[in-house]
Scaffold this active site. Structure first.
Site, PDB file in Angstrom:
ATOM      1  CD1 TRP A  66     -26.101 -23.887 -11.862  1.00 27.00           C
ATOM      2  CD2 TRP A  66     -24.700 -25.641 -12.083  1.00 27.00           C
ATOM      3  NE1 TRP A  66     -25.309 -23.655 -12.964  1.00 27.00           N
ATOM      4  CE2 TRP A  66     -24.438 -24.715 -13.125  1.00 27.00           C
ATOM      5  CE3 TRP A  66     -23.948 -26.819 -12.030  1.00 27.00           C
ATOM      6  CZ2 TRP A  66     -23.450 -24.922 -14.098  1.00 27.00           C
ATOM      7  CZ3 TRP A  66     -22.964 -27.039 -12.990  1.00 27.00           C
ATOM      8  CH2 TRP A  66     -22.722 -26.096 -14.020  1.00 27.00           C
ATOM      9  CG  ASP A 111     -25.048 -20.444 -14.340  1.00 27.59           C
ATOM     10  OD1 ASP A 111     -24.374 -21.478 -14.445  1.00 27.59           O
ATOM     11  OD2 ASP A 111     -24.778 -19.377 -14.929  1.00 27.59           O
ATOM     12  CE1 TYR A 114     -25.053 -25.407 -18.485  1.00 26.57           C
ATOM     13  CE2 TYR A 114     -24.265 -27.655 -18.853  1.00 26.57           C
ATOM     14  CZ  TYR A 114     -24.264 -26.309 -19.192  1.00 26.57           C
ATOM     15  OH  TYR A 114     -23.494 -25.870 -20.240  1.00 26.57           O
TER      16      TYR A 114
END
Ligand SMILES: [Zn+2]
Length: 491
Positions: A426, A446, A430
């Site tokens: 994640w 997410d 990101y």
């Protein structure tokens, strides 16, 4: 995307079609000048026109920029040439000055991109119709021309700011191109005095539509106390570049399809870097029409796009800052992450000297990686594992200052980030999305994305089903993610 055929280009030129602005340039043989398709001057005869996919292509062919339509303020695309991410990355690096100065070379640039020098030249020729050197030279000329036109910076500073090694070199290039000295291109009256105290105002164009409200809302929700303030439709923040400190203010100029960027900074050499970062943060290089069109093939996304045309994927001001935000945001709400970031800044950021303070809410710069890496204690109330991750990210940046630069494929970027202890899929996705600007990055696990997807796609989404759906959204999954987040936020 390749250049449309000549008849299409000429039709765009004859009708002054703004949709082609920034995508095509016309060189006019009879005058030696190149123009944007929207130039107000009388349209040249068909046989005198040659079309180019970039200003650099026209300039390399020997044309000089028009003084009326001013190619230097055409919207600029960082990523519309979706067919070659190598070219997009190279353009970003050139924009940061990779080919300015004596030590630079195309060979070194190619190496940073992980391709051969000949391959890079070939890609440039294919996609831009110009060599990397010509692209860099054109950038310098056009940026200098904008500074001459829009500011009253002395010529020595214009030369420095635009990346010319010396005033002499700058004068030579301009005389070659315009057959007159640069100072004669200056308008007689520039309204405002421009310097580090009163600020330099530059307008940076985008390709409409642009969802400014969504952008500002996104930035406001995440504004780090002490570093960023969003107020009365203006985004302000402190900046630190090469040890110098300043502030910038950004507002929307919808009639001009531009953002107004006011820069208060002690050295002019930082101007291109600042403008570049603004472009990245506000996602000004996106060819949003093409992206929206592609995503609209999925009718569920089409409905979202109709609600929010021109929604952009915000970037990060700085790679390290963005990575820290991502770590602070692990497992907590946006508001909680923002509070932690404010505490980090108060504890470790540099305090602005009194004379640099332009807004009571802008008091610190974001802490440097070196500071966090060497701090004996970070002093934030967080689980120890996350504090360790913060340290590890800082350490990784100290060891590799180019950690957040695009190089290689997106998979390689993700793998590189995941070698940092505590950075999982994640966080890596990101960071890739916002800091490295991989527009196909997609943090599929997410929570907000999953909630948004459930609402919009009408399926109970798991990470696996969402990632499956998202295959069709490549190579712009980041924009699809932004729409899903927006849908979730308005739930
Ligand atoms: Zn023109």
């Amino acid at each position: 995307m390749e250049l449309p055929d000549k008849a299409t280009c000429y039709r765009a030129l004859s009708s002054r079609d703004a949709r082609f602005d920034g995508l095509i340039y016309v060189g006019v043989r009879s005058t030696g000048i190149y123009c944007r398709p929207i130039c107000p001057a009388r349209t040249a005869k068909y046989e005198n026109c040659t079309f180019y996919g970039s200003a650099a292509g026209a300039q390399e062919a020997g044309y000089r920029p028009c003084l009326r339509c001013r190619p230097e303020i055409a919207p600029e695309f960082a990523s519309w040439r979706g067919t070659s991410s190598t070219v997009s990355r190279a353009l970003a690096l050139i924009g940061e000055g990779a080919l300015d100065g004596d030590g630079s070379s195309v060979e070194a640039l190619a190496e940073r991109l992980g391709v051969g020098e000949r391959q890079l030249r070939r890609l440039f020729l294919q996609h831009l119709g110009a060599s990397p050197i010509a692209v860099a030279q054109t950038r310098r000329v056009l940026f200098a021309k904008q500074l001459i036109h829009d500011t009253d910076l002395p010529m020595t500073e214009v030369a420095l700011a635009a990346g010319f090694g010396s005033l002499r070199r700058f004068n030579e290039v301009f005389k070659d191109l315009f057959h007159r000295p640069p100072s004669t291109l200056r308008r007689k009256s520039v309204v405002d005095r421009t310097d580090a105290v009163s600020g330099i105002l530059l307008r940076v164009r985008y390709r409409p539509p642009y969802d400014w409200d969504a952008m500002l809302w996104f930035l406001e929700a995440r504004a780090i106390p002490g570093v960023e303030v969003v107020e009365d439709g203006v985004y302000r923040r402190t900046v630190e570049i090469d040890g110098e400190i300043g502030t910038i203010e950004i507002q929307h100029l919808p009639q001009r399809q531009s953002l107004g960027v006011t820069i208060y900074f002690p050295t002019v050499q930082a101007l291109p870097a600042i403008v570049n970062r603004v472009r990245r943060l506000f996602d000004l290089g996106a060819d949003i029409e093409t992206i929206d069109e592609h995503l609209s093939r999925d009718e569920r996304l089409a409905a979202l796009i109709a609600q929010r045309p021109g929604l952009r994927a915000p970037g990060g001001w700085d790679g390290f800052e963005l990575a820290v935000r991502a770590v602070l945001g692990q497992q907590v709400s946006v508001a909680a992450a923002r509070k932690l970031a404010g505490q980090l800044v108060a504890l470790h950021g540099r305090t602005l000297p009194k004379e640099r303070i332009r807004h009571a809410g802008l008091t610190h710069t974001f802490p440097a990686a070196k500071r966090i890496a060497s701090a004996s204690a970070i002093g934030l109330g967080m689980p120890k594992t996350r504090l360790d991750t913060l340290k590890a990210v800082a350490q990784a940046v100290v060891e590799n200052p180019n950690l957040f630069r695009a190089s290689g494929t997106i998979e390689e970027a993700i793998a590189r980030l995941r070698t940092i202890p505590g950075v999982g899929e994640w966080t890596a996705q990101y960071i890739a999305l916002r800091a490295i600007r991989e527009m196909d990055a997609f943090p599929g696990s997410d929570i907000g994305l999953l909630r948004g997807a459930e609402k919009v796609l009408g399926v109970s989404a798991t990470v696996k089903t969402l990632l499956n759906e998202a295959e069709a959204w490549r190579p712009w999954r980041a924009y699809a993610a932004q729409h899903l987040w927006a849908a979730d936020a308005t739930a």
